[in-house]
Design an enzyme around this catalytic site. Structure first.
Site, mmCIF file in Angstrom:
data_model
loop_
_atom_site.group_PDB
_atom_site.id
_atom_site.type_symbol
_atom_site.label_atom_id
_atom_site.label_comp_id
_atom_site.label_asym_id
_atom_site.label_seq_id
_atom_site.Cartn_x
_atom_site.Cartn_y
_atom_site.Cartn_z
ATOM 1 N N HIS A 587 77.482 30.336 90.185
ATOM 2 C CA HIS A 587 78.913 30.086 90.343
ATOM 3 C C HIS A 587 79.251 29.197 91.534
ATOM 4 O O HIS A 587 80.373 28.733 91.666
ATOM 5 C CB HIS A 587 79.673 31.432 90.417
ATOM 6 N N ASP A 610 85.639 36.881 86.017
ATOM 7 C CA ASP A 610 84.400 37.211 86.723
ATOM 8 C C ASP A 610 84.346 38.715 87.024
ATOM 9 O O ASP A 610 85.382 39.337 87.268
ATOM 10 C CB ASP A 610 84.410 36.419 88.054
ATOM 11 N N HIS A 612 82.899 39.627 89.676
ATOM 12 C CA HIS A 612 83.031 39.574 91.142
ATOM 13 C C HIS A 612 84.249 38.732 91.480
ATOM 14 O O HIS A 612 84.791 38.050 90.615
ATOM 15 C CB HIS A 612 81.771 38.945 91.749
ATOM 16 N N ASP A 614 84.098 36.521 94.193
ATOM 17 C CA ASP A 614 83.574 35.312 94.829
ATOM 18 C C ASP A 614 84.476 34.833 95.957
ATOM 19 O O ASP A 614 84.699 33.639 96.157
ATOM 20 C CB ASP A 614 83.358 34.196 93.785
ATOM 21 N N HIS A 627 77.001 31.803 95.983
ATOM 22 C CA HIS A 627 77.717 31.996 94.712
ATOM 23 C C HIS A 627 78.775 33.107 94.827
ATOM 24 O O HIS A 627 79.595 33.256 93.930
ATOM 25 C CB HIS A 627 76.754 32.232 93.530
ATOM 26 N N ASP A 712 82.655 33.237 84.476
ATOM 27 C CA ASP A 712 81.336 33.741 84.859
ATOM 28 C C ASP A 712 80.902 34.685 83.746
ATOM 29 O O ASP A 712 81.629 35.635 83.392
ATOM 30 C CB ASP A 712 81.461 34.488 86.200
ATOM 31 N N ASP A 714 78.954 36.990 83.740
ATOM 32 C CA ASP A 714 78.806 38.406 84.094
ATOM 33 C C ASP A 714 80.132 39.168 84.035
ATOM 34 O O ASP A 714 80.184 40.375 84.277
ATOM 35 C CB ASP A 714 78.065 38.600 85.429
ATOM 36 N N GLU A 757 76.431 31.102 85.357
ATOM 37 C CA GLU A 757 75.612 32.291 85.602
ATOM 38 C C GLU A 757 74.818 32.787 84.398
ATOM 39 O O GLU A 757 74.327 33.905 84.402
ATOM 40 C CB GLU A 757 76.447 33.453 86.197
#
Ligand code: PLP
Length: 784
Positions: A587, A610, A612, A614, A627, A712, A714, A757
């Site tokens: 990312h 995402d 996360h 980030d 990332h 992302d 994930d 990712e």
């Protein structure tokens, strides 16, 4: 006020007083040679006169495609009578004129705003042009069971939602004589600097009487088309196309009409229009007054009959009803338990009266310059008789209202659907298939579904209801609709022009995640799905000398170098008119892609999908992996060298950022989020509120036009997308992502997209690769 002598009929006069009078010996088409070669019975019935002026293009009579004399003058007189810059005779009815009008304002792949209840000729114009229809809902009158016009507010809202629309088409007035506030609509459309084009099939008389709704061009429309054969005295097939604007070029319209028109237009028909114009220009007010008086008399007599209702001025003020044309006489006998369809049948079969059209509730009759007390008395008497036979106050059988189905999902634009291969399947097995034909309840010609739209259960049920009431369904190959033509998903042909504007970049960077495997993702995608990824442009990662004294910014120099390179490529692609789609890589590459987009876009929004956030900085990070930082860097928080990637300073305003689906945020990362004021929609919020509500929340929050989407992988539940480096349990499913894409593409202009990712080393059976491919395909052809 007309400036020319409206008593003149240049075309009719040259045909009658020159060509026919001179007894010219014809060695030209048509082959019947002034009737001499015609079938005797037909000749006897029709008489010689029409045939004596049935000629073809030659100098004496002028030509429609390049008019220089009589036709030119006839068209100039029409423009003068209607008070417009230029008028054209259209010989394929208003249907053909509408097609020309659409082709003159939109090109392939451009958007045009149209009401859902368009006439089939509008749909044909959209197929011919390759335009993308954006549908507006007209106002539905549940008492009358008909659709009125679209409201000015609807037009305004839709234009705000679709800033890339190139033209607006409205129908005004409707078949039933209901007019919207067209002046206000013209003002709104012009405030967006767009042309307003009007299907005024039912309004060639409006300009000539102050008691009628305002005509399109008087209200400021740029172009309109009128069926002069419907209300005023031209013969069937004749229409006028008026241009009254500098937004459209009349020479272009002439060129397009020539493309569509026959090279052998009928001179008797064109002459009838020349004369109809004379009649309406010189005697219109008086004749229309009589028609209005007669219509009002008829309406009030009909309304005295038990069980009969003919609506009039009293509906003005309802939603979508700004004015009413009283010459339109609708008759409803729903209180007798009789549908409009049945009433139309009874009137023709038992009373020898043919109405213009019928729908579920109403029949419609037109009172024109050609009506008399005698003709309307026949109708009044017939309805008195019908009332005596069927009306029973003790046993009123109100007709169950029929729902108007909602607009189905548009999978293919009409032109794509038109060119896709089709299959025929049983209608009752067609749920969820892409429709390949139009289904219309005709008259009045409202499409229930058009080619390229998905057949829903609601549509199927609605069609069965119409079949039960014996409504005439048109537009399909099988007129009984036992079978239907559909397009299988794999046969769908996408020629959507935006496809050419996409540019795919691949950035095989893994250093931001400090996990190996990610760098092979692009190779796997290209090898497995060459159709999608063959043309991807790779941004090479060139290793830079690193300073290993900065453990909180691991591989900073190589990452920054790669991001600068990517940003430059993205910026150039944007300048060349492309939508960059960037496939990662981890990312951290979003620092490059978004910096590239932001260079020329100072008001860019970012939707970050995402697990996360980030939003770490080199001070808050637990791992030193970059990332986890790009979104903070893009907003100016973190290492100054990285914040200045590609150009100095922050790239996006925190109020234009939304993070969706987060379920793993570090404690100190929260401080950065709070300090910047970034909106986070956690995965738990989605579960609690539902995706639809969350998306609406985004719509209310993000008050901007342009969005970069950063997906992302994930963010998705690892059960569906195992191929990621930092999986977090739970998460979105595939449909959530599509829903979000559709919503964003529909409501914003999507400047660019990242998909990051994907790590093939953790993937199972290419599950994640397939998802990345499908998401990319969607972005290449966003249907929403
Ligand atoms: C709203 C509307 N537009 C266009 C047309 C097409 O007009 P024409 O029959 O002159 O081709 C019609 C015909 O009924 C119509 O009702």
């Amino acid at each position: 006020m007309a400036k020319l002598d409206q008593n003149l009929t240049p075309l009719f006069t040259v045909l009658k007083d020159v060509y026919a009078k001179k007894n010219v010996t014809p060695f030209h088409v048509p082959g019947h040679k002034q009737g001499n070669g015609m079938d005797e019975e037909f000749l006897e019935f029709i008489g010689r006169n029409p045939l004596k002026i049935d000629v073809t293009i030659f100098k004496m009579v002028d030509g429609l495609h390049h008019p220089t004399s009589h036709i030119k003058k006839a068209q100039e007189l029409a423009a003068d009578a209607y008070g417009v810059n230029q008028s054209f005779f259209a010989v394929n009815g208003t249907s053909g004129a509408i097609q020309a009008m659409i082709l003159s304002v939109v090109k392939s792949g451009e958007k045009i705003l149209v009401p859902r209840n368009v006439h089939k000729s509008v749909s044909a114009g959209i197929i011919l042009s390759g335009a993308i229809p954006i549908y507006m809902n007209p106002e539905i009158d549940n008492n009358l069971g008909i659709a009125h016009g679209v409201k000015p507010h609807t037009v305004e809202k839709m234009l705000e939602q679709h800033p890339d629309v190139k033209a607006v088409l409205i129908i005004n007035p409707t078949y039933y004589g209901v007019a919207t506030d067209i002046k206000k609509i013209a003002d709104i459309v012009h405030s967006f600097d767009l042309p307003l084009i009007v299907d005024e099939a039912h309004g060639p008389h409006l300009h000539f009487h102050e008691d009628l709704p305002i005509s399109a061009v008087d209200a400021g429309a740029d172009i309109c088309c009128q069926s002069t054969h419907k209300i005023i005295g031209a013969m069937t097939q004749m229409s006028l196309l008026h241009v009254n604007s500098t937004r459209v070029n009349p020479n272009r319209i002439q060129q397009i009409l020539s493309l569509l028109h026959t090279t052998s237009p009928s001179y008797p028909l064109m002459a009838s229009l020349d004369c109809a114009r004379r009649q309406i220009a010189t005697k219109g007010r008086e004749l229309i007054s009589k028609a209005i008086e007669l219509a009002n008399f008829t309406r009030s007599e009909l309304n005295k009959i038990p069980g009969v209702y003919s609506f009039g001025e009293e509906i003005v003020g309802r939603e979508g009803v700004f004015a009413f044309d009283p010459t339109k006489l609708s008759v409803s006998v729903k209180e007798m338990g009789i549908t409009g369809f049945e009433l139309e049948r009874i009137l023709i079969e038992e009373y020898n009266i043919q109405m213009e059209l019928s729908d579920f509730y109403n029949v419609l009759g037109l009172i024109t310059l050609g009506d008399s007390k005698e003709s309307v008395t026949k109708l009044i008497d017939a309805l008195k008789d019908i009332s005596a036979r069927f009306f029973d106050t003790k046993d009123v059988k109100p007709i169950k209202s029929v729902r108007i189905p909602s607009v189905p999902e548009q999978v293919l634009i009409p032109r794509e659907a038109f060119y896709s291969d089709t299959n025929v399947i049983p209608f009752d097995e067609s749920e969820d298939k892409i429709c390949a034909e139009m289904i219309m309840a005709y008259p009045p010609g409202i499409p229930i579904i058009t080619p390229g739209e998905r057949i829903s259960k609601e549509i199927i049920d609605y069609v069965y209801e119409l079949k039960e009431t014996k409504t005439q369904l048109q537009g399909m190959d099988d007129s009984d609709l036992n079978t239907i033509k559909i397009i299988e998903e794999e046969d769908a042909m996408y020629i959507y022009t935006e496809k050419m504007k996409n540019k795919l970049f691949g950035v095989p960077l893994n250093l931001g995640a400090d996990k190996s495997g990610i760098e092979f993702g692009i190779d796997v995608l290209v090898e497995t799905y060459p159709d999608t990824f063959d043309e991807i442009e790779i941004i090479e990662v060139n290793k830079q000398r690193e300073n290993f004294n900065t453990p909180n910014l691991k591989y900073k120099n190589t990452i920054l170098h790669t991001c600068e390179k990517l940003a430059k490529a993205v910026d150039e692609a944007i300048i060349d008119g492309y939508r960059p789609i960037i496939i990662g890589g981890d990312h951290s590459i979003s620092l490059g892609s978004i910096s590239g987009v932001a260079k020329t876009n100072k008001n860019l929004g970012v939707v970050w999908i995402d697990a996360h956030a980030d939003m770490n900085t080199d001070e808050t990070t637990l791992t030193g992996n970059i990332h986890g930082m790009p979104l903070a860097l893009l907003q100016g928080a973190g290492d100054p060298d990285m914040v200045d990637c590609f150009f100095k300073g922050r790239k996006i305003n925190p109020k234009n950022v939304v993070i969706i689906g987060a379920r793993d945020i570090d404690v100190r990362e929260y401080d950065v989020i709070k300090e910047l004021g970034v909106k986070v929609i956690h995965y738990d919020d989605i579960i609690r509120k539902g995706m639809d509500n969350v998306l609406e929340e985004i719509n209310d929050y993000l008050d901007i036009e342009d969005i970069h989407i950063s997906l992302d992988i994930d963010s998705i539940n690892p059960n569906c997308a195992p191929g990621v480096s930092t999986p977090v349990k739970n998460g979105l499913d595939e449909d959530d992502v599509y829903k979000t894409f559709k919503f964003l593409f529909k409501n914003y202009f999507i400047t660019s997209v990242d998909i990051v990712e994907y790590n093939p080393t953790y993937d199972k059976n290419n599950k994640t690769a397939h998802l990345v491919k499908d998401f990319t395909d969607y972005i290449l052809n966003p249907i929403y």
